[in-house]
Write an enzyme that holds these catalytic residues in place. Structure first.
Site, mmCIF file in Angstrom:
data_model
loop_
_atom_site.group_PDB
_atom_site.id
_atom_site.type_symbol
_atom_site.label_atom_id
_atom_site.label_comp_id
_atom_site.label_asym_id
_atom_site.label_seq_id
_atom_site.Cartn_x
_atom_site.Cartn_y
_atom_site.Cartn_z
ATOM 1 N N ASP A 26 0.857 -1.370 0.201
ATOM 2 C CA ASP A 26 -0.116 -0.078 -0.085
ATOM 3 C C ASP A 26 0.913 1.152 0.148
ATOM 4 O O ASP A 26 0.360 2.381 0.020
ATOM 5 C CB ASP A 26 -0.817 -0.116 1.192
ATOM 6 C CG ASP A 26 -0.336 -0.004 2.630
ATOM 7 O OD1 ASP A 26 0.734 -1.071 2.839
ATOM 8 O OD2 ASP A 26 -0.501 0.915 3.542
ATOM 9 N N GLY A 28 2.256 2.945 -2.340
ATOM 10 C CA GLY A 28 2.125 3.728 -3.310
ATOM 11 C C GLY A 28 1.385 5.303 -3.125
ATOM 12 O O GLY A 28 1.904 6.314 -3.537
ATOM 13 N N VAL A 29 0.482 5.187 -2.163
ATOM 14 C CA VAL A 29 -0.260 6.335 -1.638
ATOM 15 C C VAL A 29 0.745 7.158 -0.838
ATOM 16 O O VAL A 29 0.800 8.326 -0.983
ATOM 17 C CB VAL A 29 -1.532 6.082 -1.195
ATOM 18 C CG1 VAL A 29 -2.024 7.253 -0.324
ATOM 19 C CG2 VAL A 29 -2.525 5.311 -1.876
ATOM 20 N N TYR A 146 0.655 1.942 15.533
ATOM 21 C CA TYR A 146 1.911 2.535 15.844
ATOM 22 C C TYR A 146 2.006 3.788 16.694
ATOM 23 O O TYR A 146 0.962 4.440 17.051
ATOM 24 C CB TYR A 146 2.635 3.112 14.463
ATOM 25 C CG TYR A 146 2.971 2.077 13.450
ATOM 26 C CD1 TYR A 146 4.172 1.383 13.416
ATOM 27 C CD2 TYR A 146 1.814 1.711 12.598
ATOM 28 C CE1 TYR A 146 4.382 0.467 12.138
ATOM 29 C CE2 TYR A 146 2.002 0.880 11.691
ATOM 30 C CZ TYR A 146 3.374 0.101 11.347
ATOM 31 O OH TYR A 146 3.445 -0.711 10.407
ATOM 32 N N GLY A 147 3.218 3.823 17.625
ATOM 33 C CA GLY A 147 3.170 4.920 18.231
ATOM 34 C C GLY A 147 3.992 6.200 17.669
ATOM 35 O O GLY A 147 5.185 5.905 17.696
ATOM 36 N N LYS A 177 -0.769 -5.353 13.988
ATOM 37 C CA LYS A 177 0.264 -5.227 13.394
ATOM 38 C C LYS A 177 1.007 -4.208 14.321
ATOM 39 O O LYS A 177 0.479 -3.060 14.238
ATOM 40 C CB LYS A 177 0.258 -4.866 12.149
ATOM 41 C CG LYS A 177 1.498 -4.465 11.330
ATOM 42 C CD LYS A 177 1.359 -3.998 9.818
ATOM 43 C CE LYS A 177 2.686 -3.760 9.423
ATOM 44 N NZ LYS A 177 2.422 -3.442 7.802
ATOM 45 N N GLY A 203 9.255 -2.295 8.968
ATOM 46 C CA GLY A 203 10.034 -1.029 8.971
ATOM 47 C C GLY A 203 10.765 -0.908 7.876
ATOM 48 O O GLY A 203 10.676 -1.270 6.619
ATOM 49 N N GLY A 230 6.728 -5.291 4.391
ATOM 50 C CA GLY A 230 6.688 -4.674 2.914
ATOM 51 C C GLY A 230 8.068 -4.716 2.145
ATOM 52 O O GLY A 230 8.387 -5.577 1.441
ATOM 53 N N ARG A 231 8.730 -3.743 2.513
ATOM 54 C CA ARG A 231 9.827 -3.369 1.709
ATOM 55 C C ARG A 231 10.885 -4.468 1.870
ATOM 56 O O ARG A 231 11.785 -4.567 1.054
ATOM 57 C CB ARG A 231 10.382 -1.953 2.137
ATOM 58 C CG ARG A 231 9.599 -0.880 1.678
ATOM 59 C CD ARG A 231 10.142 0.646 2.304
ATOM 60 N NE ARG A 231 9.371 0.422 3.810
ATOM 61 C CZ ARG A 231 9.385 1.795 4.463
ATOM 62 N NH1 ARG A 231 9.816 2.555 4.019
ATOM 63 N NH2 ARG A 231 8.679 1.365 5.687
#
EC number: 2.2.1.10
Length: 264
Positions: A26, A28-29, A146-147, A177, A203, A230-231
């Protein structure tokens, strides 16, 4: 949990191990067409053939990413968005509905919440609303929590991460997550405080593939239900092999050394 959610959860998790390898695409946004997801169909193809359990896509990429052949893979439609160009990029807004995701053939939906951000109030409100609608439609909900904000000095602090996991559970998610704290012992705080499955975020792109596998193993040792990375998958030298290596750790309990052999 209703039977509808149970059936759909089996499409994004391994039915035997009850663990999962999710690949978010996701980005791309938030960041534009970054390396690894320029061609979304090719990106999905690689991780699907590697054995990933599900991908996360925004609604407009579902058709572009649909292959119509090869190994099946679960679809999670992401409902939240913001861009890195915004002065308040941590404030996520809803850009898709549960009903839209259902029409697109989704097996689950996901939402992103940054606790501690200026827009926390609205994000929590959206979270509560989405979890209600998900329950009505028996649609599994993955909460990415996430914090991030002025009061957050370290988003990887075990107490912050445990708080994130608990927020996901408290507001009705089926899977949450959160960032990995860095070691199994401290990550257990998040696992123990969450009555729902916890998966780790990947991350930023890491320097070495071994480092990624060590993170995955540490999370699994702590009791994680898998990963949502992802990455460090789609930007790997060989995304399919990276997924296969992770699968050995997540689904088969193999060591980093055994998993790393696949990447050589």
């Amino acid at each position: 949990m209703g039977i509808g959610k149970e059936i759909r959860l089996e499409r994004i998790m391994n039915r035997e191990t009850r663990k999962t390898i999710i690949v978010p695409m996701d980005h791309g946004v938030s960041s534009g067409p970054i390396e690894g997801i320029v061609n979304i169909r090719e990106a999905v193809e690689k991780v699907a053939e590697g054995g990933a359990n599900a991908v996360v896509l925004h609604k407009g990429m579902v058709r572009a990413g649909h292959r119509g052949r090869g190994r099946d893979i679960g679809l999670i439609v992401h409902l939240s968005a913001s861009t890195d160009l915004s002065p308040r990029k941590n404030d996520k807004v809803l850009v898709c509905t549960v009903e839209e995701a259902i029409r697109l053939g989704a097996d689950a939906v996901s939402i992103h919440v940054n606790i501690g951000a200026e827009g926390e109030r609205e994000m929590l409100k959206d979270f509560g609303y989405v979890s209600k609608v998900c329950e009505e439609w028996q649609m599994p909900l993955l909460a990415m929590v996430y914090g991030r904000g002025p009061k957050i000095e370290n988003q990887y602090d075990p107490k912050v991460v445990a708080h994130c996991a608990r927020v996901g559970a408290e507001l009705g998610a089926d899977i949450v997550k959160v960032p990995y704290t860095g070691d199994p012992e401290t990550f257990k705080l998040a696992i123990e405080g969450s009555p729902i499955p916890v998966v780790i975020a990947g991350g930023p792109k890491m320097k070495s593939e071994r480092e990624v596998l060590e993170m995955v193993q540490g999370a699994m040792q702590a009791g994680a239900a898998g990963l949502s990375i992802g990455r460090n998958i789609f930007q790997a030298k060989d995304p399919a092999k990276m997924v296969r290596a992770m699968s050995l750790i997540v689904h088969e309990g193999k060591s980093v050394e055994e998993a790393f052999e696949i990447l050589k």
